[in-house]
Design an enzyme around this catalytic site. Structure first.
Site, PDB file in Angstrom:
ATOM      1  N   ASP A 439       0.907  -1.026  -0.034  1.00  0.00           N
ATOM      2  CA  ASP A 439      -0.148  -0.078  -0.492  1.00  0.00           C
ATOM      3  C   ASP A 439       0.628   1.557  -0.320  1.00  0.00           C
ATOM      4  O   ASP A 439       1.101   2.372  -1.176  1.00  0.00           O
ATOM      5  CB  ASP A 439      -1.173   0.304   0.861  1.00  0.00           C
ATOM      6  CG  ASP A 439      -0.164  -0.029   2.216  1.00  0.00           C
ATOM      7  OD1 ASP A 439       0.769  -0.662   2.544  1.00  0.00           O
ATOM      8  OD2 ASP A 439      -0.971  -0.141   3.637  1.00  0.00           O
ATOM      9  N   GLU A 575      -7.868   4.657   7.086  1.00  0.00           N
ATOM     10  CA  GLU A 575      -8.007   4.994   6.199  1.00  0.00           C
ATOM     11  C   GLU A 575      -9.445   5.606   4.662  1.00  0.00           C
ATOM     12  O   GLU A 575      -8.647   6.821   4.475  1.00  0.00           O
ATOM     13  CB  GLU A 575      -7.612   3.939   4.902  1.00  0.00           C
ATOM     14  CG  GLU A 575      -5.760   3.526   5.309  1.00  0.00           C
ATOM     15  CD  GLU A 575      -6.124   2.123   6.498  1.00  0.00           C
ATOM     16  OE1 GLU A 575      -7.087   2.317   6.901  1.00  0.00           O
ATOM     17  OE2 GLU A 575      -4.716   2.630   6.927  1.00  0.00           O
ATOM     18  N   THR A 664       2.806   8.418   7.043  1.00  0.00           N
ATOM     19  CA  THR A 664       2.003   7.873   5.870  1.00  0.00           C
ATOM     20  C   THR A 664       1.100   7.280   7.352  1.00  0.00           C
ATOM     21  O   THR A 664      -0.013   6.427   7.978  1.00  0.00           O
ATOM     22  CB  THR A 664       2.275   5.685   5.245  1.00  0.00           C
ATOM     23  OG1 THR A 664       1.009   5.518   5.256  1.00  0.00           O
ATOM     24  CG2 THR A 664       3.020   5.474   6.467  1.00  0.00           C
TER      25      THR A 664
HETATM   26  C1  DMJ Z   1      -0.687   3.003  10.451  1.00  0.00           C
HETATM   27  O1  DMJ Z   1      -0.019   2.354  11.036  1.00  0.00           O
HETATM   28  C2  DMJ Z   1      -0.545   3.250   9.452  1.00  0.00           C
HETATM   29  O2  DMJ Z   1      -1.406   4.349   8.540  1.00  0.00           O
HETATM   30  C3  DMJ Z   1       0.473   2.316   7.683  1.00  0.00           C
HETATM   31  O3  DMJ Z   1      -0.028   2.540   6.878  1.00  0.00           O
HETATM   32  C4  DMJ Z   1      -0.964   1.314   7.502  1.00  0.00           C
HETATM   33  N1  DMJ Z   1      -1.360   0.537   9.021  1.00  0.00           N
HETATM   34  C5  DMJ Z   1      -1.572   1.985   9.650  1.00  0.00           C
HETATM   35  C6  DMJ Z   1      -3.073   1.560   9.825  1.00  0.00           C
HETATM   36  O4  DMJ Z   1      -4.629   1.183   9.227  1.00  0.00           O
END
Ligand code: DMJ
Length: 675
Positions: A439, A575, A664
């Protein structure tokens, strides 16, 4: 008098001098022979004056001079007092007109960064003066220099006003009047935004204004939905504080905690959220913990990716927002301790580092690393180089991107999920997903390009190619609602499976379109965010499961979304809310706020633990027993609630997307060359 004083000094017992002035009958006011002629009076006075002894004349002159000086002094000080009294009452009047009973702080500017050991009992004084630039910024590579930390003026002002707004909103609720708006500082708070027609009230993000101009703008007031987010945050924080303080994650049901790295993960992840939400007291308390208790010199294995996005990212963004160099010092410390991960034959980093021992290793069962993990640490390490002037951080992560750029094994820009740390080659070829393990590779291609001022063409190339790959291989439409979704490809076979994690994509596509990329990316973003919303709306609790499978053919009694028993948990992930935030920022369409509001209410309904905190749940399909899992992930405070708060805001300068790029884990970092 003077001679008497001298006598005291020289001749023991004090001697007093007396002056006698004899007045003749004509000098007695009111006596019969008063002649009012000016000439006569002048002459007579002069005669009397001449009759006085020298000493007497000196004393009288001195007395006159003394009285004159006293008169001048008391006149000027009274004038000042009078002036300030008049101004104060004018100010008071003005404030009272704006919000009865509330004294507002002066508009503020960003303070200079504080020394790590500075006293942080109080927030820095508000002032209209420009502060000196922090010295450490000047040490940064010249091509990367910007003012840092920066542009949080209005967040700071919010701290001083937020409680007052809460009181006003509360008072309004209690009054239960017909009034639909509350006037505050010349703006309005709308008690129920969902009743508002879609509006263009959100300002179009035009060219970013200069920092100076922005400093003079009034902060947009906080509305009721944002207050609901603050309330949710405080509830979550209460649980963390009471039962898990300083530990990684809260277990709200068992009123305990779980440890992952033993580094206060939730506390660090939540720092900048508290800053953005204006939670001053909570922030100060957490800051104290960071100052006194956060120690990285520990014999503990941490995951490079997770600790970079949560800890390094969280510290860097908090440094930028608060201007407090404590956070930069801590960021440098953890950044340095993570560097051993890059000591591999291929320079593709290992997944794990022991931050106390300075050793790194892959997971026990493989020498592979996850592609998303090694390609989603760049924003943070690059920023660390910019701030410290030490290029080693940026060099290490840039090398990974350059290497991945050249690799074979991609499918129209789509990458496999694993990469080997010895050979530097992709492994497990043929499986392509925008979900787990891949992702944020796509997310960081775009975001690095934005961070660096849109100059690094290879990043843009890889991003554009990948989106074409998504369109070609992974996009499908469901039945019956014809929802556009992103599936997966395994050795040529399409699977209609979509992780909730993929819901970062509409936001990223919208961000790209906002930055001048293909307009059809925005169309795709609009279609995909509708799908992500349906992943909530079509489920019994109104909360999305971790993974859904879409129906490709209409079947009686079936919705678009199918959920397998193993996938029906919800981890309070961000998300969808994240993408809703981008979509609202760029379109101003209030439906995105309304969708987010629904989601918040369902979190409150099914995941809120009365004694404090929120919990992940095991079954989104069972409203009567969603099966709480007893864990609050750090990203619920770091991301989910932060994006909620930003989604409900109509202020594009509350983390302006032309000036900041979110990592992220939702930690905003500055764009080096703002648009
Ligand atoms: C978070 O740690 C971050 O957004 C990562 O990129 C994906 N997983 C989690 C949230 O779902």
């Amino acid at each position: 008098m003077y001679s008497g004083a001298a006598a005291v000094a020289t001749a023991g017992p004090p001697r007093r001098d007396f002056i006698s002035v004899t007045l003749g009958p004509e000098e007695v006011v009111g006596a019969g022979g008063y002649n009012n002629s000016k000439a006569w009076r002048r002459r007579s006075c002069w005669r009397k004056w001449k009759q006085l002894s020298r000493l007497q004349r000196s004393v009288i002159l001195f007395l006159f001079a003394f009285l004159a000086v006293c008169g001048v002094i008391s006149y000027t000080s009274m004038g000042e007092a009078w002036k300030s009294l008049t101004n104060k009452s004018l100010d008071d009047q003005r404030t009272e007109q704006e919000i009865p009973g509330l004294k507002l702080a002066n508009p503020a500017v960003l303070p200079a960064p504080q020394k790590a050991d500075a006293n942080h009992g109080d927030y820095p004084e508000l002032s209209l003066q420009k502060q000196p630039k922090p010295p450490h910024i000047r040490r940064g590579p010249s091509n990367l220099q910007i003012k840092a930390p920066w542009r949080d003026t209005r967040l700071r002002t919010r701290h001083s006003t937020i409680r007052a707004v809460e009181e006003v909103v509360q008072a309004n609720k209690e009054e239960k009047t017909e009034k639909s708006i509350i006037s505050w500082r010349g703006a309005v708070i709308e008690p129920d935004q969902s009743t508002e027609p879609p509006s263009s009230k959100i300002k179009e993000p035009g060219k970013p204004s200069s920092v100076e101009a922005e400093d003079q703008k009034e902060p947009v007031p906080i509305n009721e939905r944002q207050l609901a987010v603050i309330e949710a945050f405080r509830h979550a924080w209460r649980g963390y504080k009471d039962f898990a303080w300083g530990h990684d994650e809260l277990k709200p049901l068992s009123k305990s905690y779980s440890e992952w790295f033993g580094l206060g993960l939730t506390l660090i992840d939540a720092l900048d959220t508290m800053w953005i939400l204006g939670l001053k007291e909570e922030f100060e308390e957490a800051r104290k913990w960071v100052a006194n208790d956060l120690v990285f010199d520990k014999n503990v294995d941490v995951n490079l990716f997770e600790s970079t996005i949560r800890i390094l990212g969280g510290l860097l963004s908090t440094y930028h927002l608060s201007g407090d160099s404590l956070f930069l010092e801590k960021a440098k410390d953890i950044g340095n301790r993570l560097m051993p991960a890059f000591k591999t034959p291929s320079k593709i980093p290992y997944s794990d580092v022991n931050i106390g021992r300075g050793t790194a290793h892959p997971p026990r069962w493989t020498s592979d690393s996850t592609v998303a993990e090694v390609t989603s640490i760049q924003l943070e390490f690059r920023e660390l180089s910019r701030l410290t002037g030490d290029e080693k951080f940026q060099k290490a992560v840039d090398e990974v991107m350059k290497h991945v750029h050249t690799l074979s094994g991609k499918n129209d820009g789509l990458v496999p999920m694993f990469i080997n740390t010895n050979s530097g080659q992709f492994t497990h070829l043929g499986v392509y997903t925008l979900g787990a393990r891949a992702d944020s590779y796509y997310e960081y291609l775009l975001k690095q390009w934005i961070q660096g001022g849109k100059k690094e063409n290879e990043l843009l190339e890889d991003y554009m190619r990948a989106i074409e790959g998504v369109k070609k291989h992974l996009l499908q439409r469901s039945a019956p609602k014809k929802l556009t979704f992103v599936g997966e490809l395994a050795h040529g076979h399409f699977s209609a499976k979509m992780d909730h994690l993929v819901c970062f994509l509409p936001g990223t596509l919208a961000l790209g379109a906002h930055n001048g990329l293909a307009a059809d990316h925005m169309k795709l973003a609009e279609a995909l965010i509708e799908t992500c919303y349906q992943m909530y709306a079509q489920v019994e609790t109104g909360l999305s499961p971790e993974i859904v499978h879409f129906n490709l053919h209409a079947q009686k009694g079936h919705k678009d979304v199918e959920i397998k028993p193993a996938d029906r948990h919800n981890l309070l992930r961000p998300e969808t809310v994240e993408s809703l935030f981008y979509m609202y920022r760029f379109t101003g369409d209030k439906k995105y706020q309304d969708w987010g509001w629904e989601i918040l209410q369902n979190f409150n309904k099914y995941t809120r633990v009365p004694t404090g905190g929120y919990t992940s749940i095991n079954n989104v399909q069972n409203p009567s027993n969603p099966e709480p899992r007893d864990k609050m992930e750090s990203f619920f405070l770091g991301e989910t609630l932060k994006y909620m708060f930003l989604l409900f805001s109509d202020d594009i300068d509350l983390i302006n997307l032309d000036k900041y790029v979110f990592n992220t884990e939702a930690h905003p970092l500055p764009i080096w060359v703002p648009a």
